[in-house]
Design a protein around this motif. Structure first.
Motif, PDB file in Angstrom:
ATOM      1  N   LEU A   1      12.878   5.694  14.548  1.00 43.81           N
ATOM      2  CA  LEU A   1      13.727   4.772  15.311  1.00 43.81           C
ATOM      3  C   LEU A   1      14.828   4.128  14.473  1.00 43.81           C
ATOM      4  O   LEU A   1      15.736   3.513  15.033  1.00 43.81           O
ATOM      5  CB  LEU A   1      12.860   3.658  15.926  1.00 43.81           C
ATOM      6  N   ALA A   2      14.754   4.236  13.174  1.00 43.27           N
ATOM      7  CA  ALA A   2      15.746   3.582  12.316  1.00 43.27           C
ATOM      8  C   ALA A   2      17.119   4.205  12.520  1.00 43.27           C
ATOM      9  O   ALA A   2      17.254   5.428  12.631  1.00 43.27           O
ATOM     10  CB  ALA A   2      15.333   3.692  10.856  1.00 43.27           C
ATOM     11  N   CYS A   3      18.156   3.353  12.560  1.00 46.74           N
ATOM     12  CA  CYS A   3      19.516   3.861  12.776  1.00 46.74           C
ATOM     13  C   CYS A   3      20.248   3.981  11.446  1.00 46.74           C
ATOM     14  O   CYS A   3      21.340   3.447  11.247  1.00 46.74           O
ATOM     15  CB  CYS A   3      20.280   2.954  13.741  1.00 46.74           C
ATOM     16  N   SER A   4      19.615   4.680  10.508  1.00 45.10           N
ATOM     17  CA  SER A   4      20.220   4.964   9.206  1.00 45.10           C
ATOM     18  C   SER A   4      19.523   6.180   8.624  1.00 45.10           C
ATOM     19  O   SER A   4      18.523   6.671   9.162  1.00 45.10           O
ATOM     20  CB  SER A   4      20.086   3.762   8.260  1.00 45.10           C
ATOM     21  N   ASP A   5      20.043   6.671   7.525  1.00 46.30           N
ATOM     22  CA  ASP A   5      19.448   7.822   6.862  1.00 46.30           C
ATOM     23  C   ASP A   5      18.121   7.402   6.232  1.00 46.30           C
ATOM     24  O   ASP A   5      18.062   6.475   5.421  1.00 46.30           O
ATOM     25  CB  ASP A   5      20.391   8.339   5.772  1.00 46.30           C
ATOM     26  N   THR A   6      17.038   8.081   6.605  1.00 42.97           N
ATOM     27  CA  THR A   6      15.709   7.689   6.135  1.00 42.97           C
ATOM     28  C   THR A   6      15.120   8.685   5.130  1.00 42.97           C
ATOM     29  O   THR A   6      13.928   8.626   4.837  1.00 42.97           O
ATOM     30  CB  THR A   6      14.748   7.550   7.317  1.00 42.97           C
ATOM     31  N   VAL A   7      15.949   9.584   4.613  1.00 41.05           N
ATOM     32  CA  VAL A   7      15.438  10.617   3.698  1.00 41.05           C
ATOM     33  C   VAL A   7      14.855   9.981   2.444  1.00 41.05           C
ATOM     34  O   VAL A   7      13.713  10.275   2.038  1.00 41.05           O
ATOM     35  CB  VAL A   7      16.546  11.610   3.327  1.00 41.05           C
ATOM     36  N   LEU A   8      15.619   9.085   1.807  1.00 42.90           N
ATOM     37  CA  LEU A   8      15.155   8.453   0.578  1.00 42.90           C
ATOM     38  C   LEU A   8      13.928   7.575   0.842  1.00 42.90           C
ATOM     39  O   LEU A   8      12.953   7.615   0.081  1.00 42.90           O
ATOM     40  CB  LEU A   8      16.275   7.609  -0.036  1.00 42.90           C
ATOM     41  N   ILE A   9      13.988   6.794   1.930  1.00 41.86           N
ATOM     42  CA  ILE A   9      12.851   5.946   2.278  1.00 41.86           C
ATOM     43  C   ILE A   9      11.618   6.799   2.542  1.00 41.86           C
ATOM     44  O   ILE A   9      10.506   6.461   2.125  1.00 41.86           O
ATOM     45  CB  ILE A   9      13.173   5.083   3.513  1.00 41.86           C
ATOM     46  N   GLY A  10      11.818   7.935   3.222  1.00 42.46           N
ATOM     47  CA  GLY A  10      10.705   8.831   3.509  1.00 42.46           C
ATOM     48  C   GLY A  10      10.069   9.377   2.245  1.00 42.46           C
ATOM     49  O   GLY A  10       8.844   9.462   2.136  1.00 42.46           O
ATOM     50  N   LEU A  11      10.906   9.738   1.265  1.00 45.09           N
ATOM     51  CA  LEU A  11      10.389  10.237  -0.012  1.00 45.09           C
ATOM     52  C   LEU A  11       9.607   9.163  -0.757  1.00 45.09           C
ATOM     53  O   LEU A  11       8.568   9.433  -1.366  1.00 45.09           O
ATOM     54  CB  LEU A  11      11.543  10.749  -0.873  1.00 45.09           C
ATOM     55  N   LEU A  12      10.121   7.937  -0.713  1.00 46.49           N
ATOM     56  CA  LEU A  12       9.425   6.832  -1.379  1.00 46.49           C
ATOM     57  C   LEU A  12       8.089   6.528  -0.705  1.00 46.49           C
ATOM     58  O   LEU A  12       7.110   6.188  -1.372  1.00 46.49           O
ATOM     59  CB  LEU A  12      10.306   5.584  -1.382  1.00 46.49           C
ATOM     60  N   ILE A  13       8.059   6.664   0.617  1.00 45.08           N
ATOM     61  CA  ILE A  13       6.808   6.450   1.345  1.00 45.08           C
ATOM     62  C   ILE A  13       5.788   7.524   0.988  1.00 45.08           C
ATOM     63  O   ILE A  13       4.588   7.246   0.842  1.00 45.08           O
ATOM     64  CB  ILE A  13       7.079   6.416   2.861  1.00 45.08           C
ATOM     65  N   VAL A  14       6.257   8.765   0.835  1.00 42.55           N
ATOM     66  CA  VAL A  14       5.374   9.846   0.390  1.00 42.55           C
ATOM     67  C   VAL A  14       4.822   9.532  -0.998  1.00 42.55           C
ATOM     68  O   VAL A  14       3.624   9.695  -1.267  1.00 42.55           O
ATOM     69  CB  VAL A  14       6.122  11.192   0.372  1.00 42.55           C
ATOM     70  N   ALA A  15       5.706   9.057  -1.882  1.00 46.87           N
ATOM     71  CA  ALA A  15       5.280   8.731  -3.239  1.00 46.87           C
ATOM     72  C   ALA A  15       4.217   7.636  -3.236  1.00 46.87           C
ATOM     73  O   ALA A  15       3.272   7.667  -4.032  1.00 46.87           O
ATOM     74  CB  ALA A  15       6.481   8.287  -4.073  1.00 46.87           C
ATOM     75  N   ASN A  16       4.355   6.676  -2.331  1.00 47.29           N
ATOM     76  CA  ASN A  16       3.418   5.560  -2.295  1.00 47.29           C
ATOM     77  C   ASN A  16       2.152   5.872  -1.494  1.00 47.29           C
ATOM     78  O   ASN A  16       1.049   5.561  -1.931  1.00 47.29           O
ATOM     79  CB  ASN A  16       4.098   4.330  -1.674  1.00 47.29           C
ATOM     80  N   GLY A  17       2.335   6.490  -0.344  1.00 44.39           N
ATOM     81  CA  GLY A  17       1.193   6.730   0.543  1.00 44.39           C
ATOM     82  C   GLY A  17       0.561   8.095   0.384  1.00 44.39           C
ATOM     83  O   GLY A  17      -0.628   8.212   0.077  1.00 44.39           O
ATOM     84  N   GLY A  18       1.358   9.153   0.589  1.00 41.51           N
ATOM     85  CA  GLY A  18       0.823  10.503   0.536  1.00 41.51           C
ATOM     86  C   GLY A  18       0.285  10.877  -0.827  1.00 41.51           C
ATOM     87  O   GLY A  18      -0.814  11.430  -0.948  1.00 41.51           O
ATOM     88  N   THR A  19       1.063  10.579  -1.872  1.00 38.87           N
ATOM     89  CA  THR A  19       0.628  10.910  -3.226  1.00 38.87           C
ATOM     90  C   THR A  19      -0.631  10.143  -3.598  1.00 38.87           C
ATOM     91  O   THR A  19      -1.541  10.678  -4.238  1.00 38.87           O
ATOM     92  CB  THR A  19       1.750  10.594  -4.237  1.00 38.87           C
ATOM     93  N   LEU A  20      -0.700   8.867  -3.177  1.00 38.74           N
ATOM     94  CA  LEU A  20      -1.895   8.062  -3.418  1.00 38.74           C
ATOM     95  C   LEU A  20      -3.128   8.710  -2.805  1.00 38.74           C
ATOM     96  O   LEU A  20      -4.173   8.834  -3.455  1.00 38.74           O
ATOM     97  CB  LEU A  20      -1.695   6.664  -2.837  1.00 38.74           C
ATOM     98  N   SER A  21      -3.003   9.159  -1.560  1.00 38.03           N
ATOM     99  CA  SER A  21      -4.136   9.776  -0.880  1.00 38.03           C
ATOM    100  C   SER A  21      -4.543  11.080  -1.548  1.00 38.03           C
ATOM    101  O   SER A  21      -5.733  11.339  -1.768  1.00 38.03           O
ATOM    102  CB  SER A  21      -3.790  10.032   0.595  1.00 38.03           C
ATOM    103  N   VAL A  22      -3.564  11.906  -1.880  1.00 39.04           N
ATOM    104  CA  VAL A  22      -3.859  13.211  -2.484  1.00 39.04           C
ATOM    105  C   VAL A  22      -4.503  13.045  -3.854  1.00 39.04           C
ATOM    106  O   VAL A  22      -5.520  13.685  -4.167  1.00 39.04           O
ATOM    107  CB  VAL A  22      -2.570  14.058  -2.590  1.00 39.04           C
ATOM    108  N   ILE A  23      -3.926  12.176  -4.701  1.00 41.53           N
ATOM    109  CA  ILE A  23      -4.464  11.978  -6.050  1.00 41.53           C
ATOM    110  C   ILE A  23      -5.882  11.421  -5.982  1.00 41.53           C
ATOM    111  O   ILE A  23      -6.784  11.885  -6.696  1.00 41.53           O
ATOM    112  CB  ILE A  23      -3.552  11.042  -6.870  1.00 41.53           C
ATOM    113  N   SER A  24      -6.096  10.427  -5.109  1.00 42.05           N
ATOM    114  CA  SER A  24      -7.437   9.848  -4.971  1.00 42.05           C
ATOM    115  C   SER A  24      -8.426  10.897  -4.491  1.00 42.05           C
ATOM    116  O   SER A  24      -9.562  10.967  -4.975  1.00 42.05           O
ATOM    117  CB  SER A  24      -7.400   8.668  -3.991  1.00 42.05           C
TER     118      SER A  24
END
Length: 309
Positions: free
Chosen positions: A185-208
């Motif tokens: 829903l965000a009205c801006s480019d979310t590519v960078l934010i999406g990558l940072l979210i992966v780094a914080n959330g997805g990577t955390l889950s995978v590493i754990s």
């Protein structure tokens, strides 16, 4: 804030737009949520009231059950009430609050599950040093660290989302506020934010998850030298934890590793990790653990005697 966020509320589409389906879902999720609270609360009370469950494993289990109640309570009560509401609206601040608590308890649970795997590793691979390594001070520190880790994870997620401008559509095709629907829903480019979210959330889950698997590989290799009776007892305890870990991390990794897309199956997966997993945890730990079942029976007998008085 006011200049970049024209949207002041979001509208949930929920699980279904069919009124009859919503009524059925209302009854079903009300029963499931009641079972989640009562089941996990029973685990907490059983551990607290039983002297035989004084080991670190059960100490961590009681906190895990408490976190499960809190985790489910961030989304399920809202889902239940919205099933009877014609307009499923939530304010911007309410959405951010729900998101922050959701990731706070999820991050705490991830850390607790990892700590429980470490506890099993020490108990099986270093039994003579177990009471020294896993003393009360260490256990209390690890639980405190889990809460801090959950807070850090939550703050990182909410700060990333809070920076996004919401100035257009406000309809969320979901039943609660989460990262992926808000990115859409965000009205801006979310590519960078999406990558940072992966780094914080997805990577955390995978590493754990990888660390947990590695711990149990070491444990299984160590168990080869044990007797068959000792091996069965150890595997019974570890099996419960492995089942819970798989149920929790599987859906989380599936969701977190796709920040740029929203699939129709997302809501089904979300129901699994916000409702089904907290529901199954007390069942898994009680049915597969003889000590917990005995402690629950003793608690029930004491409760009946008090009621007779």
């Amino acid at each position: 804030m006011a200049e970049t966020h024209n949207v002041t509320e979001f509208i949930f589409l929920g699980l279904s737009s069919n009124p009859e389906v919503q009524k059925v879902c209302f009854v079903m999720f009300l029963l499931l949520y009641t079972a989640i609270v009562l089941g996990n609360l029973l685990i907490v009370l059983t551990v607290m009231s039983s002297r035989s469950l004084g080991s670190p494993m059960y100490f961590f289990l009681s906190y895990l059950s408490f976190v499960e109640i809190c985790y489910a309570s961030t989304t399920v009560p809202r889902l239940i009430s919205d099933l009877l509401a014609e307009r499923k609206a939530i304010s911007l601040w309410g959405c951010m609050t729900q998101l922050s608590f959701l990731h706070f308890f999820a991050g705490t649970e991830i850390f607790l599950l990892t700590v429980m795997a470490y506890d099993r590793y020490v108990a099986i691979c270093k039994p003579l040093s177990y009471t020294t390594i896993m003393n009360r001070r260490v256990c209390a520190f690890l639980v405190g660290a889990a809460w801090v880790w959950g807070l850090v994870h939550s703050l990182a997620q909410i700060l990333l989302i809070f920076r996004l401008p919401f100035c257009g559509p406000n309809v969320i095709d979901h039943y609660f506020c989460d990262v992926l629907p808000l990115l859409k829903l965000a009205c801006s480019d979310t590519v960078l934010i999406g990558l940072l979210i992966v780094a914080n959330g997805g990577t955390l889950s995978v590493i754990s998850f990888v660390v947990l698997l590695a711990s149990y590989v070491v444990i299984l290799l160590h168990l080869r030298t044990w007797s068959s009776a000792g091996r069965r007892k150890a595997l019974s305890t570890c099996g419960s934890h492995i089942t819970v870990v798989t149920l929790f991390f599987g859906p989380c990794i599936f969701i977190c590793l796709r920040p740029s897309t929203t699939l129709s199956v997302d809501k089904t997966v979300a129901v699994f990790y916000t409702v089904i997993t907290p529901l199954l945890n007390p069942v898994i730990y009680s049915l597969r653990n003889a000590e917990v079942k005995k402690a629950m029976k003793r608690l029930w007998v004491r409760a009946m005697k008090l009621e007779e008085r």
